[in-house]
Write a protein that holds these residues in place. Structure first.
Motif, PDB file in Angstrom:
ATOM      1  N   GLY A  46       3.097  -0.471   5.965  1.00 23.21           N
ATOM      2  CA  GLY A  46       3.266  -1.906   5.772  1.00 23.21           C
ATOM      3  C   GLY A  46       1.961  -2.613   6.061  1.00 23.21           C
ATOM      4  O   GLY A  46       1.373  -2.429   7.127  1.00 23.21           O
ATOM      5  N   VAL A  47       1.500  -3.425   5.093  1.00 27.46           N
ATOM      6  CA  VAL A  47       0.197  -4.082   5.202  1.00 27.46           C
ATOM      7  C   VAL A  47       0.326  -5.540   4.784  1.00 27.46           C
ATOM      8  O   VAL A  47       1.008  -5.850   3.802  1.00 27.46           O
ATOM      9  CB  VAL A  47      -0.838  -3.386   4.276  1.00 27.46           C
ATOM     10  CG1 VAL A  47      -2.225  -3.997   4.434  1.00 27.46           C
ATOM     11  CG2 VAL A  47      -0.902  -1.895   4.532  1.00 27.46           C
ATOM     12  N   SER A  55       2.589  -1.229  10.069  1.00 23.08           N
ATOM     13  CA  SER A  55       3.370  -0.005  10.263  1.00 23.08           C
ATOM     14  C   SER A  55       2.767   1.092   9.400  1.00 23.08           C
ATOM     15  O   SER A  55       2.307   0.831   8.297  1.00 23.08           O
ATOM     16  CB  SER A  55       4.847  -0.225   9.913  1.00 23.08           C
ATOM     17  OG  SER A  55       4.998  -0.612   8.571  1.00 23.08           O
ATOM     18  N   ASP A  56       2.753   2.314   9.954  1.00 21.40           N
ATOM     19  CA  ASP A  56       2.160   3.435   9.231  1.00 21.40           C
ATOM     20  C   ASP A  56       2.661   4.714   9.897  1.00 21.40           C
ATOM     21  O   ASP A  56       2.403   4.940  11.075  1.00 21.40           O
ATOM     22  CB  ASP A  56       0.627   3.351   9.316  1.00 21.40           C
ATOM     23  CG  ASP A  56      -0.066   4.368   8.422  1.00 21.40           C
ATOM     24  OD1 ASP A  56       0.633   5.083   7.685  1.00 21.40           O
ATOM     25  OD2 ASP A  56      -1.306   4.439   8.477  1.00 21.40           O
ATOM     26  N   PHE A 184       3.557  -9.841   3.229  1.00 23.32           N
ATOM     27  CA  PHE A 184       3.672  -8.478   3.723  1.00 23.32           C
ATOM     28  C   PHE A 184       4.159  -7.547   2.622  1.00 23.32           C
ATOM     29  O   PHE A 184       5.138  -7.845   1.928  1.00 23.32           O
ATOM     30  CB  PHE A 184       4.653  -8.453   4.902  1.00 23.32           C
ATOM     31  CG  PHE A 184       4.783  -7.132   5.594  1.00 23.32           C
ATOM     32  CD1 PHE A 184       3.726  -6.581   6.300  1.00 23.32           C
ATOM     33  CD2 PHE A 184       5.978  -6.424   5.556  1.00 23.32           C
ATOM     34  CE1 PHE A 184       3.847  -5.362   6.962  1.00 23.32           C
ATOM     35  CE2 PHE A 184       6.108  -5.212   6.209  1.00 23.32           C
ATOM     36  CZ  PHE A 184       5.034  -4.681   6.911  1.00 23.32           C
ATOM     37  N   LEU A 185       3.468  -6.407   2.451  1.00 23.82           N
ATOM     38  CA  LEU A 185       3.881  -5.397   1.472  1.00 23.82           C
ATOM     39  C   LEU A 185       4.194  -4.108   2.212  1.00 23.82           C
ATOM     40  O   LEU A 185       3.375  -3.606   2.986  1.00 23.82           O
ATOM     41  CB  LEU A 185       2.776  -5.139   0.444  1.00 23.82           C
ATOM     42  CG  LEU A 185       3.085  -4.028  -0.577  1.00 23.82           C
ATOM     43  CD1 LEU A 185       4.243  -4.416  -1.480  1.00 23.82           C
ATOM     44  CD2 LEU A 185       1.849  -3.707  -1.406  1.00 23.82           C
ATOM     45  N   TYR A 186       5.396  -3.568   1.971  1.00 24.06           N
ATOM     46  CA  TYR A 186       5.850  -2.348   2.632  1.00 24.06           C
ATOM     47  C   TYR A 186       6.227  -1.330   1.557  1.00 24.06           C
ATOM     48  O   TYR A 186       6.947  -1.657   0.606  1.00 24.06           O
ATOM     49  CB  TYR A 186       7.065  -2.661   3.506  1.00 24.06           C
ATOM     50  CG  TYR A 186       7.657  -1.465   4.207  1.00 24.06           C
ATOM     51  CD1 TYR A 186       7.130  -1.028   5.413  1.00 24.06           C
ATOM     52  CD2 TYR A 186       8.742  -0.788   3.669  1.00 24.06           C
ATOM     53  CE1 TYR A 186       7.670   0.069   6.080  1.00 24.06           C
ATOM     54  CE2 TYR A 186       9.294   0.309   4.322  1.00 24.06           C
ATOM     55  CZ  TYR A 186       8.747   0.727   5.525  1.00 24.06           C
ATOM     56  OH  TYR A 186       9.283   1.814   6.173  1.00 24.06           O
ATOM     57  N   VAL A 187       5.724  -0.100   1.694  1.00 28.95           N
ATOM     58  CA  VAL A 187       6.054   0.965   0.744  1.00 28.95           C
ATOM     59  C   VAL A 187       6.498   2.194   1.523  1.00 28.95           C
ATOM     60  O   VAL A 187       5.847   2.596   2.495  1.00 28.95           O
ATOM     61  CB  VAL A 187       4.850   1.324  -0.152  1.00 28.95           C
ATOM     62  CG1 VAL A 187       5.206   2.474  -1.098  1.00 28.95           C
ATOM     63  CG2 VAL A 187       4.382   0.118  -0.950  1.00 28.95           C
TER      64      VAL A 187
END
Length: 197
Positions: A46-47, A55-56, A184-187
């Protein structure tokens, strides 16, 4: 004779095309669909739009034997599989079974975080397609489900969001999630799936 052969071939091709475009309908997985040792591993990141990584890591889930039956390990918890496959009676569920292309519904969720913050999600969901999708774990037939709506919380947070879930019936789970929420972009992507032979 040639004309009869051409007509027969044309008819056969039409039947083949019609059967290959038959809409697929997928029911919710049941207890019998899972096996002890079945394992899923996702990587996630998440960036923010400014490049801050929030988050990583990786998330692993596995089917294990519990005293009361099968369970799924999630982080440090083991959830009875009966809870996971229980039919959601809500009028606004995350997945509105059975899944099929073109289906739409409303998803709503209320939550409380560990620090006491409360929040709600309200989204419109639509199944866009059912086709081959490739992720690090492999290539799977998967539904693309798009959720659009808002997330708010008791601290004044209010953001538009869009989520794209790729759900693969053969693994009984999502293989990729792409979530855009405010800045926020989360993949999250499946990197490993295995089950005993």
């Amino acid at each position: 004779m040639k004309l009869h052969l051409i007509i027969l071939l044309t008819f056969t091709l039409l039947i083949a095309c019609k059967s290959s475009t038959k809409p697929t309908i997928t029911q919710q997985p049941t207890l019998d669909d899972y096996q002890i040792g079945e394992t899923w591993v996702w990587k996630y990141k998440g960036v923010t739009t400014e490049g801050e990584v929030r988050s990583d890591g990786t998330d692993k889930r596995m089917i294990v034997q519990m005293n009361e039956g099968l369970g799924m390990t999630i982080s440090n918890d083991t959830i009875p599989l009966t809870d996971i496959v229980k039919v959601d009676e809500s009028e606004t569920p995350k997945y509105d079974w059975p899944l099929k292309v073109g289906k739409t519904w409303k998803y709503e969720n209320s939550w409380t975080s560990q620090d006491g913050t409360t929040g709600t999600q309200s989204q419109q969901a639509e199944v866009l397609s059912y086709q081959e999708e490739t992720v690090e774990a492999g290539t799977f037939m998967a539904y693309t489900i798009k959720y659009t709506g808002k997330t708010t919380n008791s601290r004044g947070y209010n953001a538009d969001e869009e989520e794209i879930w790729l759900y693969a019936p053969s693994v009984k789970n999502f293989i990729k999630l792409t979530q855009s929420q405010g800045d926020f972009l989360y993949v999250e992507e499946l990197i490993e799936y295995s089950k005993p032979n």
